[in-house]
Design a protein around this motif. Structure first.
Motif, PDB file in Angstrom:
ATOM      1  N   ALA A   3      -4.520 -12.622  -0.438  1.00  0.00           N
ATOM      2  CA  ALA A   3      -5.076 -12.080   0.784  1.00  0.00           C
ATOM      3  C   ALA A   3      -5.850 -10.822   0.396  1.00  0.00           C
ATOM      4  CB  ALA A   3      -3.966 -11.733   1.770  1.00  0.00           C
ATOM      5  N   MET A   4      -6.883 -10.528   1.158  1.00  0.00           N
ATOM      6  CA  MET A   4      -7.750  -9.401   0.843  1.00  0.00           C
ATOM      7  C   MET A   4      -7.820  -8.452   2.024  1.00  0.00           C
ATOM      8  SD  MET A   4      -8.716 -10.150  -2.224  1.00  0.00           S
ATOM      9  CE  MET A   4     -10.005  -8.921  -2.448  1.00  0.00           C
ATOM     10  N   ALA A   5      -8.055  -7.192   1.724  1.00  0.00           N
ATOM     11  CA  ALA A   5      -8.145  -6.206   2.799  1.00  0.00           C
ATOM     12  C   ALA A   5      -9.088  -5.086   2.401  1.00  0.00           C
ATOM     13  CB  ALA A   5      -6.773  -5.642   3.125  1.00  0.00           C
ATOM     14  N   TRP A   6      -9.628  -4.454   3.427  1.00  0.00           N
ATOM     15  CA  TRP A   6     -10.413  -3.234   3.237  1.00  0.00           C
ATOM     16  C   TRP A   6      -9.629  -2.063   3.820  1.00  0.00           C
ATOM     17  CZ3 TRP A   6     -14.880  -2.848   0.502  1.00  0.00           C
ATOM     18  CH2 TRP A   6     -15.580  -4.028   0.223  1.00  0.00           C
ATOM     19  N   PHE A   7      -9.587  -0.992   3.073  1.00  0.00           N
ATOM     20  CA  PHE A   7      -9.015   0.270   3.508  1.00  0.00           C
ATOM     21  C   PHE A   7     -10.095   1.343   3.375  1.00  0.00           C
ATOM     22  CE2 PHE A   7      -4.292  -0.278   3.698  1.00  0.00           C
ATOM     23  CZ  PHE A   7      -4.244  -1.613   3.338  1.00  0.00           C
ATOM     24  N   ARG A   8      -9.845   2.493   3.971  1.00  0.00           N
ATOM     25  CA  ARG A   8     -10.780   3.603   3.810  1.00  0.00           C
ATOM     26  C   ARG A   8     -10.014   4.920   3.756  1.00  0.00           C
ATOM     27  NH1 ARG A   8     -13.762   3.314   9.759  1.00  0.00           N
ATOM     28  NH2 ARG A   8     -11.998   4.085  11.016  1.00  0.00           N
ATOM     29  N   GLN A   9     -10.642   5.889   3.130  1.00  0.00           N
ATOM     30  CA  GLN A   9     -10.027   7.208   3.016  1.00  0.00           C
ATOM     31  C   GLN A   9     -11.085   8.280   3.196  1.00  0.00           C
ATOM     32  OE1 GLN A   9      -7.726   7.798  -0.564  1.00  0.00           O
ATOM     33  NE2 GLN A   9      -6.544   9.426   0.380  1.00  0.00           N
ATOM     34  N   ALA A  10     -10.909   9.063   4.238  1.00  0.00           N
ATOM     35  CA  ALA A  10     -11.792  10.189   4.497  1.00  0.00           C
ATOM     36  C   ALA A  10     -11.227  11.433   3.826  1.00  0.00           C
ATOM     37  CB  ALA A  10     -11.923  10.404   5.999  1.00  0.00           C
ATOM     38  N   PRO A  11     -12.066  12.434   3.561  1.00  0.00           N
ATOM     39  CA  PRO A  11     -11.588  13.662   2.906  1.00  0.00           C
ATOM     40  C   PRO A  11     -10.437  14.291   3.671  1.00  0.00           C
ATOM     41  CG  PRO A  11     -13.966  13.621   2.924  1.00  0.00           C
ATOM     42  CD  PRO A  11     -13.520  12.460   3.776  1.00  0.00           C
ATOM     43  N   GLY A  12      -9.357  14.591   2.960  1.00  0.00           N
ATOM     44  CA  GLY A  12      -8.219  15.257   3.575  1.00  0.00           C
ATOM     45  C   GLY A  12      -7.319  14.350   4.388  1.00  0.00           C
ATOM     46  N   LYS A  13      -7.603  13.062   4.377  1.00  0.00           N
ATOM     47  CA  LYS A  13      -6.800  12.120   5.157  1.00  0.00           C
ATOM     48  C   LYS A  13      -6.181  11.067   4.253  1.00  0.00           C
ATOM     49  CE  LYS A  13      -9.332  12.555   9.513  1.00  0.00           C
ATOM     50  NZ  LYS A  13      -9.993  11.793  10.625  1.00  0.00           N
ATOM     51  N   GLU A  14      -5.160  10.406   4.785  1.00  0.00           N
ATOM     52  CA  GLU A  14      -4.525   9.332   4.028  1.00  0.00           C
ATOM     53  C   GLU A  14      -5.396   8.074   4.082  1.00  0.00           C
ATOM     54  OE1 GLU A  14       0.182  10.542   4.640  1.00  0.00           O
ATOM     55  OE2 GLU A  14      -0.588   8.651   5.427  1.00  0.00           O
ATOM     56  N   ARG A  15      -5.180   7.207   3.098  1.00  0.00           N
ATOM     57  CA  ARG A  15      -5.879   5.933   3.100  1.00  0.00           C
ATOM     58  C   ARG A  15      -5.376   5.104   4.281  1.00  0.00           C
ATOM     59  NH1 ARG A  15      -6.756   2.933  -2.582  1.00  0.00           N
ATOM     60  NH2 ARG A  15      -7.400   5.077  -2.973  1.00  0.00           N
ATOM     61  N   GLU A  16      -6.321   4.524   5.022  1.00  0.00           N
ATOM     62  CA  GLU A  16      -5.936   3.762   6.198  1.00  0.00           C
ATOM     63  C   GLU A  16      -6.489   2.339   6.153  1.00  0.00           C
ATOM     64  OE1 GLU A  16      -7.431   5.271   9.896  1.00  0.00           O
ATOM     65  OE2 GLU A  16      -9.538   5.143   9.272  1.00  0.00           O
ATOM     66  N   ALA A  63      -6.382  -6.364  -2.976  1.00  0.00           N
ATOM     67  CA  ALA A  63      -5.901  -7.735  -3.062  1.00  0.00           C
ATOM     68  C   ALA A  63      -4.380  -7.730  -3.112  1.00  0.00           C
ATOM     69  CB  ALA A  63      -6.453  -8.427  -4.308  1.00  0.00           C
ATOM     70  N   THR A  64      -3.776  -8.686  -2.435  1.00  0.00           N
ATOM     71  CA  THR A  64      -2.322  -8.757  -2.438  1.00  0.00           C
ATOM     72  C   THR A  64      -1.849 -10.192  -2.425  1.00  0.00           C
ATOM     73  OG1 THR A  64      -0.296  -8.118  -1.284  1.00  0.00           O
ATOM     74  CG2 THR A  64      -2.213  -8.577   0.077  1.00  0.00           C
ATOM     75  N   SER A  65      -0.757 -10.445  -3.125  1.00  0.00           N
ATOM     76  CA  SER A  65      -0.119 -11.760  -3.088  1.00  0.00           C
ATOM     77  C   SER A  65       1.075 -11.745  -2.136  1.00  0.00           C
ATOM     78  CB  SER A  65       0.325 -12.185  -4.486  1.00  0.00           C
ATOM     79  OG  SER A  65       1.180 -11.205  -5.050  1.00  0.00           O
ATOM     80  N   SER A  66       1.268 -10.607  -1.461  1.00  0.00           N
ATOM     81  CA  SER A  66       2.356 -10.502  -0.488  1.00  0.00           C
ATOM     82  C   SER A  66       1.817 -10.806   0.905  1.00  0.00           C
ATOM     83  CB  SER A  66       2.967  -9.099  -0.528  1.00  0.00           C
ATOM     84  OG  SER A  66       2.151  -8.192   0.189  1.00  0.00           O
ATOM     85  N   THR A  67       2.703 -10.703   1.896  1.00  0.00           N
ATOM     86  CA  THR A  67       2.276 -10.893   3.286  1.00  0.00           C
ATOM     87  C   THR A  67       1.975  -9.565   3.954  1.00  0.00           C
ATOM     88  OG1 THR A  67       4.583 -10.863   3.988  1.00  0.00           O
ATOM     89  CG2 THR A  67       3.599 -13.020   3.515  1.00  0.00           C
ATOM     90  N   ILE A  68       2.025  -8.487   3.202  1.00  0.00           N
ATOM     91  CA  ILE A  68       1.802  -7.145   3.763  1.00  0.00           C
ATOM     92  C   ILE A  68       0.372  -6.728   3.463  1.00  0.00           C
ATOM     93  CG2 ILE A  68       2.586  -4.774   3.810  1.00  0.00           C
ATOM     94  CD1 ILE A  68       5.250  -5.761   2.682  1.00  0.00           C
ATOM     95  N   TRP A  69      -0.509  -6.944   4.436  1.00  0.00           N
ATOM     96  CA  TRP A  69      -1.915  -6.603   4.205  1.00  0.00           C
ATOM     97  C   TRP A  69      -2.250  -5.216   4.718  1.00  0.00           C
ATOM     98  CZ3 TRP A  69      -4.551 -11.032   7.379  1.00  0.00           C
ATOM     99  CH2 TRP A  69      -4.080 -12.260   6.924  1.00  0.00           C
ATOM    100  N   THR A  70      -1.528  -4.771   5.731  1.00  0.00           N
ATOM    101  CA  THR A  70      -1.969  -3.635   6.535  1.00  0.00           C
ATOM    102  C   THR A  70      -1.439  -2.291   6.071  1.00  0.00           C
ATOM    103  OG1 THR A  70      -0.137  -3.928   8.082  1.00  0.00           O
ATOM    104  CG2 THR A  70      -2.173  -5.125   8.555  1.00  0.00           C
ATOM    105  N   ARG A  71      -0.694  -2.292   4.978  1.00  0.00           N
ATOM    106  CA  ARG A  71      -0.185  -1.023   4.439  1.00  0.00           C
ATOM    107  C   ARG A  71      -0.547  -0.930   2.969  1.00  0.00           C
ATOM    108  NH1 ARG A  71       4.594  -2.644   7.078  1.00  0.00           N
ATOM    109  NH2 ARG A  71       5.755  -2.696   5.129  1.00  0.00           N
ATOM    110  N   SER A  72      -0.870   0.264   2.543  1.00  0.00           N
ATOM    111  CA  SER A  72      -1.288   0.473   1.153  1.00  0.00           C
ATOM    112  C   SER A  72      -0.238  -0.009   0.166  1.00  0.00           C
ATOM    113  CB  SER A  72      -1.562   1.959   0.912  1.00  0.00           C
ATOM    114  OG  SER A  72      -2.626   2.419   1.688  1.00  0.00           O
TER     115      SER A  72
END
Length: 123
Positions: A33-46, A98-107
């Motif tokens: 499964a694939m996912a996109w995350f983003r990280q703004a300056p001073g913030k956690e990756r979301e 990329a993840t082989s788990s079912t957890i896509w939405t958390r880093s």
């Protein structure tokens, strides 16, 4: 070991569009499964948006619903992020995961990361 390389970032005005790509190598792309995350300056990756192995299921974050679309081409080992109606708050470094788990939405559920691509939205 899977290698991920993002491309397509840049500077765009508010209301504009960008399409990011993430090319994968070194593994069986369709098994992740694939996912996109983003990280703004001073913030956690979301989490931004994720897609299942077959591409049949997509899960967007509330902040991007109706504006961002994820897709994948398993024949090309590539996942895409189409971003429309961009806002200044979308400014961040965007990461493909990329993840082989079912957890896509958390880093912590992501097994492999790309190096990131900068997206800057001017007002």
């Amino acid at each position: 070991q899977v290698q991920l390389v993002e491309s397509g970032g840049g500077l765009v005005q508010a209301g504009g569009s960008l399409r990011l790509s993430c090319a994968a190598s070194g593994g069986t792309f369709s098994s992740y499964a694939m996912a996109w995350f983003r990280q703004a300056p001073g913030k956690e990756r979301e989490f931004v948006v994720g897609i299942s192995r077959s591409g049949g299921v997509t899960v967007p974050a509330d902040s991007v619903k109706g504006r961002f679309t994820i897709s994948r081409d398993n024949a090309k080992n590539t996942v895409y992020l189409q971003m429309n109606n961009l806002k200044p708050d979308d400014t961040a470094v965007y990461y493909c995961g990329a993840t082989s788990s079912t957890i896509w939405t958390r880093s912590e559920g992501i097994h492999y990361w790309g190096q990131g691509t900068q997206v800057t939205v001017s007002s």
